[in-house]
Design an enzyme around this catalytic site. Sequence first.
Site, PDB file in Angstrom:
ATOM      1  N   CYS A 156       0.236  49.531 121.438  1.00 47.70           N
ATOM      2  CA  CYS A 156       0.687  48.951 120.184  1.00 47.70           C
ATOM      3  C   CYS A 156       1.131  49.965 119.141  1.00 47.70           C
ATOM      4  CB  CYS A 156      -0.418  48.088 119.594  1.00 47.70           C
ATOM      5  SG  CYS A 156      -1.872  49.045 119.193  1.00 47.70           S
ATOM      6  N   ALA A 157       0.706  51.216 119.272  1.00 48.60           N
ATOM      7  CA  ALA A 157       1.001  52.169 118.197  1.00 48.60           C
ATOM      8  C   ALA A 157       2.485  52.318 117.987  1.00 48.60           C
ATOM      9  CB  ALA A 157       0.383  53.524 118.542  1.00 48.60           C
ATOM     10  N   GLY A 161       2.246  50.064 115.586  1.00 48.61           N
ATOM     11  CA  GLY A 161       1.853  48.773 115.064  1.00 48.61           C
ATOM     12  C   GLY A 161       2.981  47.910 114.556  1.00 48.61           C
ATOM     13  N   LYS A 167       5.348  46.274 116.314  1.00 48.50           N
ATOM     14  CA  LYS A 167       5.497  45.048 117.091  1.00 48.50           C
ATOM     15  C   LYS A 167       4.295  44.147 116.888  1.00 48.50           C
ATOM     16  CE  LYS A 167       8.330  47.239 120.584  1.00 48.50           C
ATOM     17  NZ  LYS A 167       8.066  48.654 120.317  1.00 48.50           N
ATOM     18  N   CYS A 208      11.683  52.084 125.932  1.00 45.47           N
ATOM     19  CA  CYS A 208      12.790  52.630 125.167  1.00 45.47           C
ATOM     20  C   CYS A 208      13.512  53.663 126.008  1.00 45.47           C
ATOM     21  CB  CYS A 208      12.295  53.238 123.860  1.00 45.47           C
ATOM     22  SG  CYS A 208      11.049  54.487 124.091  1.00 45.47           S
TER      23      CYS A 208
END
Lengths: 819, 160
Positions: free
Chosen positions: A397-398, A400, A402, A521
């Site tokens: 998640c980092a 944060g 999304k 990505c």
Amino acid sequence: MGRKLDPAKEKRGPGRKARKQKGAETELARFLPAAGDESSKRLSSRARKRAAKRRLGSAEALEMAKFPGAKPLPGKLPKGVSGGAVQTPGKKGAQSLLRASQGKKRPAPTHSSEEEEEEDDSEEDDVVNQGGLWGSEDSDADMIDDYGADSNSEADDEGEELLPIERAARKQKAQEAVAGSQWSEEETEEEEEAEEGSPESGPQKNDETDGGLQINVDEEEPFVLPSAGEMEQDAQAPDLQRIHKRIQDIVAVLRDFGTQREEGRSRSEYLHRLQKDLATYYSYGDFLLGKLMDLFPLSELVEFLEANEVPRPITLRTNTLKTRRRDLAQALINRGVNLDPLGKWSKTGLVVYDSSVPIGATPEYLAGHYMLQGASSMLPVMALAPQEHERILDMCCAPGGKTSYIAQLMKNTGVILANDANAERLKSVVGNLHRLGVTNTIISHYDGRQFPKVVGGFDRVLLDAPCSGTGVISKDPAVKTNKDEKDILRCAHLQKELLLSAIDSVNATSKTGGYLVYCTCSIMVEENEWVVDYALKKRNVRLVPTGLDFGQEGFTRFRERRFHPTLRSTRRFYPHTHNMDGFFIAKFKKFSNSIPQSQTGNSAASTPTNLDLPEVKDHMTPKPKGSSHPAKKARVAVKAKQQLQKRQHPKKASFQKQNGISKGTDSSSPTVSCDTKSQASSKLQDSSQPAQKAEVIRGPKVPRKLKQQLAMPQASKKVAFRKQNASRVTDTEVPVLSLSKTQATLKPEDCDQPFGNSKRAEKVKQQLPEQPFKKAAFRKQNGTPKGPETSTVSLLSSSRPPPAKRRKSQSRGSSHLSS
Amino acid sequence: MRPLTEEETRVMFEKIAKYIGENLQLLVDRPDGTYCFRLHNDRVYYVSEKILKLAANISGDKLVSLGTCFGKFTKTHKFRLHITALDYLAPYAKYKVWIKPGAEQSFLYGNHVLKSGLGRITENTCQYQGVVVYSMADVPLTRPPWRSCWPWESTGMVER
């Protein structure tokens, strides 16, 4: 940054400077005969034609409207205006770079060519188009031919003593004077934006020669590959200008290889040279550039490389928990930020063009009204489409962005588990979530692969996997050189593990969910399509449309690899086409909570499977015939039909993993059960007749046998099976089903395969399918290669699924088995 | 993660009461479910019970944060309120201070507010009272580093 004294440069533009202060250039032009020659050489093709006409003395045609430049120019101007209006800033930046990279830096024609390029952008803007368009404009002008009228009248006025060249020069000046007013703004902008490597004179010459190439092919020397000596020289002291020119030339040659090639040089030599030059010019490592050359066609490649030199525009996402986009935009504009809505596809995005205050330190930012987030990072959450009151897992998640987007879409209801393996970056997650007012989140610090052991059963899962970062080179140029084969493969391995864990954490029976979004990505196929394909083979998932209506479709085949056709529903984004970071998004739907016991997971499985299916079919038909029991025969026939149907179905359908898996799981249990049962029965009855097997399958004996078999260690199982198989009669008929390569050989040993010895070598697995298929021919073998592989669902393997899952699959798959 | 002890609860409520007075009950009983306070690594988190259930599965050393962090207990067991609690305290604040737009920026970047920057202030606010600072648009103000644990009174005004 002073102005260079360039006598040949045309002064264009409506500004004062263009009109009043001609400067030394014009003075020189009168005195230097060479300048005159240059000016004649620099005449556009239109001017040349006009000069030719004048020489012929066709005076009548030239007596036209007195306003020379008006007509052709307005034709250009609307295009220019519309082009300008249409351009977004990012695109403009890309356009200017595009121009620079193409080396067309002439101010006014460059601008029009820019528009032409813009229009042709999708069609791979190239020199030919450029010249062609330019040529078409010339023909337009010729028909009207106002310039000639003016100059001719001028010449007439002043007497015939002026040379044609001087007349042409004067005409050009008149043309400029008229055109000047329209082009001044663009000219200054273009001059400011001209930072790319090639200096102006170089690109101008390029333009000239390229334009000349278009019109008069004979004038330009065909491009010659440099000799070895030159290459060495380049290695030591690279002359970027020359390299850039060479890149363009090679691209032009390769585009029209048949006619423009140098004799005796192969295409690969050109490509090799191009790769070296691109690597030098854009500072890439050889490995990465080779990968990019595989990925993109040449024209796109140059655009991609150019786009990576420029940062993407800053975008931010409104935090709808605290404010609305309209209000936020108003507040930021009041602070002095120049922004616009991001696009039709986003209701919360804003793109920032420039700002007089630091965008990350405004009071609105501190109050948590928005989050700085890349445009491509908003897409996976839009694809995930979280609903209120759901349980969501965000595995990586980092920092944060999304996670907070998910929370705002859920309106702070439900629960989100935000996890990351990096403790340092978790601090930013905590900070961001608190700042944005997200209250329904738990933040944890696990390695993603530990899910679902820690906690599972989520409605939706988002996996933004750690990747090589080849899509965000503009953010981190170090990626150009520090990535090599090992890094990519390591990333891919980690991603596969994470993806499998994520799939296992999704609850397929969730009322509102059961979805997983996998995104990276990166633009590498090894990290994107390959990983997705792997998951399709290994788990009970299928790809579904992402819900994003733009973006390029993922590959279904790449070089020597073939992927499942549903990979078309995944999406790829590139910096040079969408003006956002390179990204890949895939959305899965899990349709069963059971884990298939596939152990081969070959990508080549599908093909052999198909080959095997006919075999199986053949084997099947004799079997029913061979049935000794009429009643059973009927049953068998029915089963055979079912099986045939099933098998044909997968055969017809894409035989790739997904179908295989889906069908496999369904059929697998029956298949497996059939196999085991059949084996058991054969053990008992020493008969490989399908009918008997069917009987056995229904009977209670099988479970017992199965349990016995299961209890045994796999190795011994195999031995036991061998014995059983040996006792059997018609083992030769066992179709070679197995997906793997060794299928053709039916072996009794294959029988034990169905039990899914995960520990076994692939070979075992492969042979597995053969047995089940053959024996359980009538079950819905679905002939899917996966069938045998996945057939080990529940029943068989002692190692894998817990009883609960087993039951599920069993009930789904076969009705015969009683667990 | 564990519930607060009596002592800790008392200390924390005393602190919060300085800002919102007796409205404390409203924090616990909310229309959208019961919320509770939990202690984890010396920090107090304010979570709803639904989230609590899921968080119970996470082992203590891996849990980083849950719900909203209200503040933390210092080594000497004093309770420091964090700015992250602002969203919850602001609606119930007893004493409010509004500051003018001009002073707002200065306050946000860490400076004290002079009396001339005050727009409105609740009556009967005595000195050293805990207050919540608002902008004129009724937005409770935060300031960087917004995660710092400065109690509100220390950022307050310079009277007179």
